[in-house]
Design a protein around this motif. Sequence first.
Motif, PDB file in Angstrom:
ATOM      1  N   ARG A 130      -2.744   2.515  13.212  1.00  0.00           N
ATOM      2  CA  ARG A 130      -1.569   2.487  14.104  1.00  0.00           C
ATOM      3  C   ARG A 130      -0.321   1.923  13.426  1.00  0.00           C
ATOM      4  NH1 ARG A 130      -4.622  -0.025  19.450  1.00  0.00           N
ATOM      5  NH2 ARG A 130      -6.216   1.604  19.640  1.00  0.00           N
ATOM      6  N   ALA A 131      -0.419   1.608  12.162  1.00  0.00           N
ATOM      7  CA  ALA A 131       0.738   1.009  11.476  1.00  0.00           C
ATOM      8  C   ALA A 131       1.843   2.035  11.294  1.00  0.00           C
ATOM      9  CB  ALA A 131       0.308   0.462  10.125  1.00  0.00           C
ATOM     10  N   THR A 132       3.064   1.638  11.600  1.00  0.00           N
ATOM     11  CA  THR A 132       4.225   2.520  11.448  1.00  0.00           C
ATOM     12  C   THR A 132       5.241   1.977  10.451  1.00  0.00           C
ATOM     13  OG1 THR A 132       5.320   1.436  13.326  1.00  0.00           O
ATOM     14  CG2 THR A 132       3.980   3.397  13.796  1.00  0.00           C
ATOM     15  N   ASP A 133       4.998   0.769   9.933  1.00  0.00           N
ATOM     16  CA  ASP A 133       5.978   0.125   9.057  1.00  0.00           C
ATOM     17  C   ASP A 133       5.554   0.103   7.599  1.00  0.00           C
ATOM     18  OD1 ASP A 133       3.827  -1.504   9.481  1.00  0.00           O
ATOM     19  OD2 ASP A 133       4.972  -3.360   9.646  1.00  0.00           O
ATOM     20  N   ARG A 134       4.587   0.951   7.213  1.00  0.00           N
ATOM     21  CA  ARG A 134       4.085   0.992   5.837  1.00  0.00           C
ATOM     22  C   ARG A 134       3.748  -0.420   5.356  1.00  0.00           C
ATOM     23  NH1 ARG A 134       7.553   3.713   1.594  1.00  0.00           N
ATOM     24  NH2 ARG A 134       5.537   3.780   0.520  1.00  0.00           N
ATOM     25  N   PRO A 135       2.711  -1.025   5.897  1.00  0.00           N
ATOM     26  CA  PRO A 135       2.352  -2.401   5.532  1.00  0.00           C
ATOM     27  C   PRO A 135       2.102  -2.549   4.039  1.00  0.00           C
ATOM     28  CG  PRO A 135       0.542  -1.306   6.684  1.00  0.00           C
ATOM     29  CD  PRO A 135       1.744  -0.435   6.829  1.00  0.00           C
ATOM     30  N   VAL A 136       2.376  -3.756   3.537  1.00  0.00           N
ATOM     31  CA  VAL A 136       2.250  -4.035   2.104  1.00  0.00           C
ATOM     32  C   VAL A 136       0.887  -4.666   1.839  1.00  0.00           C
ATOM     33  CG1 VAL A 136       3.212  -5.274   0.140  1.00  0.00           C
ATOM     34  CG2 VAL A 136       4.729  -4.348   1.918  1.00  0.00           C
ATOM     35  N   LEU A 137       0.174  -4.111   0.870  1.00  0.00           N
ATOM     36  CA  LEU A 137      -1.149  -4.593   0.502  1.00  0.00           C
ATOM     37  C   LEU A 137      -1.137  -5.129  -0.925  1.00  0.00           C
ATOM     38  CD1 LEU A 137      -1.689  -2.544   2.891  1.00  0.00           C
ATOM     39  CD2 LEU A 137      -3.859  -2.027   1.775  1.00  0.00           C
ATOM     40  N   ILE A 138      -2.083  -5.997  -1.220  1.00  0.00           N
ATOM     41  CA  ILE A 138      -2.306  -6.441  -2.593  1.00  0.00           C
ATOM     42  C   ILE A 138      -3.801  -6.359  -2.876  1.00  0.00           C
ATOM     43  CG2 ILE A 138      -2.510  -8.891  -1.963  1.00  0.00           C
ATOM     44  CD1 ILE A 138      -1.146  -9.507  -4.683  1.00  0.00           C
ATOM     45  N   VAL A 139      -4.144  -5.892  -4.057  1.00  0.00           N
ATOM     46  CA  VAL A 139      -5.551  -5.721  -4.439  1.00  0.00           C
ATOM     47  C   VAL A 139      -5.991  -6.906  -5.281  1.00  0.00           C
ATOM     48  CG1 VAL A 139      -7.209  -4.287  -5.679  1.00  0.00           C
ATOM     49  CG2 VAL A 139      -5.366  -3.215  -4.379  1.00  0.00           C
ATOM     50  N   TYR A 140      -7.029  -7.600  -4.824  1.00  0.00           N
ATOM     51  CA  TYR A 140      -7.591  -8.701  -5.594  1.00  0.00           C
ATOM     52  C   TYR A 140      -8.943  -8.336  -6.207  1.00  0.00           C
ATOM     53  CZ  TYR A 140      -4.147 -12.353  -5.066  1.00  0.00           C
ATOM     54  OH  TYR A 140      -3.007 -13.112  -5.174  1.00  0.00           O
ATOM     55  N   GLY A 141      -9.201  -7.055  -6.272  1.00  0.00           N
ATOM     56  CA  GLY A 141     -10.322  -6.555  -7.047  1.00  0.00           C
ATOM     57  C   GLY A 141     -11.654  -6.538  -6.335  1.00  0.00           C
ATOM     58  N   ILE A 142     -12.625  -5.890  -7.000  1.00  0.00           N
ATOM     59  CA  ILE A 142     -13.998  -5.793  -6.524  1.00  0.00           C
ATOM     60  C   ILE A 142     -14.888  -6.574  -7.484  1.00  0.00           C
ATOM     61  CG2 ILE A 142     -15.940  -4.243  -6.084  1.00  0.00           C
ATOM     62  CD1 ILE A 142     -13.891  -2.066  -5.397  1.00  0.00           C
TER      63      ILE A 142
ATOM     64  N   SER B 216      -0.565   7.944  -2.029  1.00  0.00           N
ATOM     65  CA  SER B 216      -0.218   9.356  -1.884  1.00  0.00           C
ATOM     66  C   SER B 216      -0.027   9.759  -0.427  1.00  0.00           C
ATOM     67  CB  SER B 216      -1.297  10.239  -2.521  1.00  0.00           C
ATOM     68  OG  SER B 216      -2.515  10.159  -1.798  1.00  0.00           O
ATOM     69  N   THR B 217      -0.537   8.935   0.502  1.00  0.00           N
ATOM     70  CA  THR B 217      -0.351   9.234   1.924  1.00  0.00           C
ATOM     71  C   THR B 217       0.984   8.730   2.454  1.00  0.00           C
ATOM     72  OG1 THR B 217      -1.363   7.160   2.688  1.00  0.00           O
ATOM     73  CG2 THR B 217      -2.850   9.031   2.233  1.00  0.00           C
ATOM     74  N   SER B 218       1.661   7.876   1.686  1.00  0.00           N
ATOM     75  CA  SER B 218       2.955   7.277   2.081  1.00  0.00           C
ATOM     76  C   SER B 218       2.827   6.422   3.349  1.00  0.00           C
ATOM     77  CB  SER B 218       4.012   8.368   2.294  1.00  0.00           C
ATOM     78  OG  SER B 218       4.235   9.087   1.107  1.00  0.00           O
ATOM     79  N   ARG B 219       1.624   5.910   3.619  1.00  0.00           N
ATOM     80  CA  ARG B 219       1.419   5.085   4.809  1.00  0.00           C
ATOM     81  C   ARG B 219       1.336   3.601   4.489  1.00  0.00           C
ATOM     82  NH1 ARG B 219      -3.394   7.838   8.151  1.00  0.00           N
ATOM     83  NH2 ARG B 219      -3.180   5.851   9.284  1.00  0.00           N
ATOM     84  N   VAL B 220       1.192   3.260   3.215  1.00  0.00           N
ATOM     85  CA  VAL B 220       1.128   1.854   2.816  1.00  0.00           C
ATOM     86  C   VAL B 220       1.900   1.677   1.516  1.00  0.00           C
ATOM     87  CG1 VAL B 220      -1.112   1.464   3.909  1.00  0.00           C
ATOM     88  CG2 VAL B 220      -1.005   2.170   1.518  1.00  0.00           C
TER      89      VAL B 220
END
Length: 204
Positions: free
Chosen positions: A66-78, A101-105
């Motif tokens: 439901r996010a509409t503001d392109r939330p910002v994520l950070i990857v801390y790895g697996i 590539s989806t332009s959603r995040v």
Amino acid sequence: MNKFSLLIKMAFTGFLIFFVAGCSVTTREIGSDEKVIYDEGYHFSDKKAIVDGMVKSLLSKYPLLRATDRPVLIVYGIANRTSEHISTSAMTDDIRQELLSTSRVRFVNKIQRENIARETSYQYGGNVAAETRIQKARQVGAKYMLTGTLRSIEKKQPRQFRLKKKTLMYYSLNMELTDIQTGLIEWADSAEVIREASKPFIGW
């Protein structure tokens, strides 16, 4: 006696031809969607299946659904908790690429933070025109943190007389999306790969 010697020579020649042909090197192109499995271990095709499943889950569930503001994520790895050398960074790289590539995040570039700081220091070192310098304290903070753990379990048949031995490999990837402000896990999912191999006791 001569016939017997001839038969031995023919058999040896045939075996030599078979052995040399078996040792010859061949190559072929493999498509990225082609599933190639040589043993019960982790394979590159497993990565694609895992990545596709995780991306689909992330985009189809809260909070990204439901996010509409392109939330910002950070990857801390697996974290790799298996006994194998598996490049888990390749998984997160592909997940990030597909999500972008989806332009959603959007993603914070954690890997380049030191280079960003170095470039910022250079721009404020007196060699860059003031009107073209970046503004400090303008970086965007991440809202969510993406993490995961990869585990494996290996099971072998107990020792007893048989022509073949079987090995069962189980891989499990668990991933979480954590809200950095609240510390709450907002999304979690897992992917599994279960594979059994049957190998003869004699072979090469």
